[in-house]
Design an enzyme around this catalytic site. Sequence first.
Site, short mmCIF file in Angstrom:
data_model
loop_
_atom_site.label_atom_id
_atom_site.label_comp_id
_atom_site.label_asym_id
_atom_site.label_seq_id
_atom_site.Cartn_x
_atom_site.Cartn_y
_atom_site.Cartn_z
N GLU A 46 41.97 63.44 30.94
CA GLU A 46 41.46 62.08 30.70
C GLU A 46 40.37 62.09 29.63
O GLU A 46 40.24 61.14 28.85
CB GLU A 46 40.94 61.48 32.02
CG GLU A 46 42.10 61.12 32.93
CD GLU A 46 41.80 61.18 34.42
OE1 GLU A 46 40.61 61.23 34.80
OE2 GLU A 46 42.77 61.17 35.22
N HIS A 95 39.20 67.98 30.92
CA HIS A 95 40.17 67.21 31.72
C HIS A 95 41.03 66.36 30.79
O HIS A 95 40.53 65.85 29.78
CB HIS A 95 39.42 66.32 32.72
CG HIS A 95 40.33 65.74 33.75
ND1 HIS A 95 41.12 64.65 33.48
CD2 HIS A 95 40.61 66.12 35.02
CE1 HIS A 95 41.84 64.37 34.56
NE2 HIS A 95 41.55 65.24 35.51
N GLU A 139 46.94 71.14 35.17
CA GLU A 139 47.15 69.75 35.55
C GLU A 139 48.15 69.10 34.60
O GLU A 139 47.76 68.60 33.53
CB GLU A 139 45.82 68.98 35.48
CG GLU A 139 44.78 69.47 36.44
CD GLU A 139 43.84 68.34 36.87
OE1 GLU A 139 43.63 68.20 38.07
OE2 GLU A 139 43.34 67.61 36.00
N SER A 158 48.37 64.74 41.66
CA SER A 158 48.95 64.14 42.87
C SER A 158 49.07 65.13 44.03
O SER A 158 49.99 65.06 44.83
CB SER A 158 50.32 63.50 42.56
OG SER A 158 50.17 62.45 41.63
N GLY A 212 47.69 61.18 39.01
CA GLY A 212 47.55 59.80 39.45
C GLY A 212 48.86 59.04 39.51
O GLY A 212 48.87 57.81 39.64
N LYS A 268 36.30 61.56 39.75
CA LYS A 268 36.46 60.74 38.53
C LYS A 268 35.39 59.64 38.54
O LYS A 268 34.27 59.90 38.99
CB LYS A 268 37.88 60.19 38.45
CG LYS A 268 38.91 61.32 38.58
CD LYS A 268 40.29 60.94 38.18
CE LYS A 268 41.19 62.17 38.30
NZ LYS A 268 42.54 61.94 37.88
N ASN A 278 37.85 65.93 42.54
CA ASN A 278 37.35 65.29 41.32
C ASN A 278 37.28 63.79 41.61
O ASN A 278 38.30 63.13 41.67
CB ASN A 278 38.31 65.58 40.15
CG ASN A 278 37.92 64.86 38.87
OD1 ASN A 278 36.87 64.22 38.81
ND2 ASN A 278 38.77 64.95 37.86
P1 13P Z 1 45.18 62.90 41.22
O1 13P Z 1 45.04 63.88 42.37
O2 13P Z 1 44.62 61.56 41.54
O3 13P Z 1 46.57 62.87 40.68
O4 13P Z 1 44.25 63.47 40.05
C1 13P Z 1 44.37 64.79 39.68
C2 13P Z 1 43.28 65.12 38.73
O5 13P Z 1 43.27 64.66 37.60
C3 13P Z 1 42.20 65.99 39.21
O6 13P Z 1 41.37 66.37 38.17
#
Ligand code: 13P
Length: 257
Positions: free
Chosen positions: A101, A99, A171, A217, A177, A15, A13
């Site tokens: 976010e 997601h 997740e 992560s 992150g 992002k 992803n």
């Molecule tokens: P990270 O791997 O940067 O922690 O992000 C995970 C994520 O949100 C994947 O959708």
Amino acid sequence: MNRKYRRIIIAGNYKMNMLPGEIRAYAESMKTLVPRARWCETVICAPFVDLTAGLKYLKEARISVGAQNMSEYPRGAYTGEVSGEMLRDLGVKYVIIGHSERRQYFNETDLTVNEKVRAALDLGLHPIVCVGESEKQRELGLTEAHINYQVRAALSGVNEEQIRKVVIAYEPIWAIGTGNTATAEQAGEVNRYIRSIIRSIYGARLARATSILYGGSMNEKNAFELLAQPDIDGGLIGGASLVPEKFAKIIMAANQE
Ligand code: 13P
């Protein structure tokens, strides 16, 4: 992971990272880093404006392309939105829905997540549905209750034929992150719980065939251990997917004998 019963998926992803002009070099690196024989499907979920370049170049690296969101509406006066039909028309196969976010910063609710999941499935897209608890919810012992609600709400109205196309990604918000990966046991336990929810809705055969990923992560160091869990069928990877060397190692971890 259990390769016998379900598709193993390693999905990046991006992002809001990676310029359209950077995709070609990324794909070239991946082509040289990842050997041909693979037991997992590799996907990159890219920003909308990267999709065309992604479909052109990532294909050469045997990577499928997904989007990170789509509108719940089919078409019309929704300025700034992108429909599932537009994604399908481009040749996109996967789309991340719900997601954390998007839930956190863009007011997505379980209701809109469900509308988007159903809209994606109606078009034949494969939704990667994200669920996960906050740190507070985990502390309060509410992880299972929260996951149970999120999964059932997202899948409301999804029939037995459609569930075959759905991928779930667990997740935990506190792991995204932050560098705080869930331990393999913690992640494996929630993934097993998610499968039990699918089983109670759709029965054992369809539950056994559903790919349930872990994200938060995940990196080239912890991927092997996470993927060794029987109910973790792949990963949804943010930061580490932006670096070809790291992402390639995670793909390799999914292809260990
Ligand atoms: P990270 O791997 O940067 O922690 O992000 C995970 C994520 O949100 C994947 O959708």
